[in-house]
Design a protein around this motif. Structure first.
Motif, PDB file in Angstrom:
ATOM      1  N   ASP A   9     114.280  61.697  22.362  1.00 33.01           N
ATOM      2  CA  ASP A   9     115.364  61.404  21.430  1.00 33.01           C
ATOM      3  C   ASP A   9     116.090  62.699  21.113  1.00 33.01           C
ATOM      4  N   ASP A  10     117.408  62.663  21.037  1.00 38.76           N
ATOM      5  CA  ASP A  10     118.178  63.872  20.735  1.00 38.76           C
ATOM      6  C   ASP A  10     118.299  64.147  19.236  1.00 38.76           C
ATOM      7  N   ASP A  11     117.766  63.277  18.402  1.00 40.79           N
ATOM      8  CA  ASP A  11     117.811  63.445  16.949  1.00 40.79           C
ATOM      9  C   ASP A  11     116.526  64.132  16.480  1.00 40.79           C
ATOM     10  N   ARG A  15     112.645  62.679  15.840  1.00 42.98           N
ATOM     11  CA  ARG A  15     111.486  63.170  16.603  1.00 42.98           C
ATOM     12  C   ARG A  15     110.377  63.617  15.651  1.00 42.98           C
ATOM     13  N   THR A  34     114.437  66.251  24.233  1.00 42.60           N
ATOM     14  CA  THR A  34     115.734  65.985  23.612  1.00 42.60           C
ATOM     15  C   THR A  34     116.716  65.311  24.550  1.00 42.60           C
ATOM     16  N   ASP A  35     116.391  65.255  25.832  1.00 40.54           N
ATOM     17  CA  ASP A  35     117.291  64.647  26.806  1.00 40.54           C
ATOM     18  C   ASP A  35     116.487  64.140  28.003  1.00 40.54           C
ATOM     19  N   ASP A  54     114.944  56.804  23.605  1.00 39.35           N
ATOM     20  CA  ASP A  54     116.164  56.399  22.921  1.00 39.35           C
ATOM     21  C   ASP A  54     117.145  55.824  23.938  1.00 39.35           C
ATOM     22  N   LEU A  57     121.063  58.777  25.236  1.00 38.89           N
ATOM     23  CA  LEU A  57     120.704  60.180  25.401  1.00 38.89           C
ATOM     24  C   LEU A  57     121.952  60.962  25.821  1.00 38.89           C
ATOM     25  N   PRO A  58     121.976  62.256  25.542  1.00 40.74           N
ATOM     26  CA  PRO A  58     123.186  63.025  25.831  1.00 40.74           C
ATOM     27  C   PRO A  58     123.492  63.209  27.323  1.00 40.74           C
ATOM     28  N   ASP A  59     122.482  63.141  28.172  1.00 44.26           N
ATOM     29  CA  ASP A  59     122.715  63.443  29.584  1.00 44.26           C
ATOM     30  C   ASP A  59     122.491  62.275  30.540  1.00 44.26           C
TER      31      ASP A  59
END
Length: 120
Positions: A9-11, A15, A34-35, A54, A57-59
């Motif tokens: 999770d990027d949050d 986490r 995080t990604d 999640d 995710l950012p990527d």
């Protein structure tokens, strides 16, 4: 057997919260990412028995990542998570042969973690 769980999770706040909940359940090792890229590295290195991924995710798309994770040779349990409880509608048609489940983040503390990790 000591249980290892990967939380993707990027949050940062989520986490940390997930780690505290998992610690209270007696999880031996909690690994975070995080990604998707770092999650894949952690999964290969630690071979967690369970993963929480999640949806956003950012990527990379979290659903695609989770579908990849359920095909790993050690067959980890994989649960998709999201702050958006309606995300289950978008996920339902994409789950890998019913091996993926979904839970809104706010419901994780309601006994869902325990039953997911250790059975009913």
């Amino acid at each position: 057997m000591a249980l290892t769980v990967l939380v993707v999770d990027d949050d940062a706040a989520f986490r940390a919260l997930a780690a505290r909940l998992l610690e209270q359940l007696g999880v031996a090792e909690i690994v975070t990412a995080t990604d998707a890229a770092s999650a894949s590295i952690q999964a290969a290195a630690r071979r967690p028995q369970a993963m929480f991924v999640d949806v956003e995710l950012p990527d990379r798309d979290g659903v695609d990542l989770a579908e990849e994770f359920v095909t790993l040779p050690w067959s980890p349990r994989v649960m998709l998570i999201s702050i958006d409880s309606d995300a289950s509608n978008a996920i339902r048609d994409n789950t890998h042969e019913g091996r993926l489940s979904f839970v809104p983040k706010e419901e994780l503390a309601n006994g869902v973690l325990n039953s997911f990790l250790f059975g009913p």
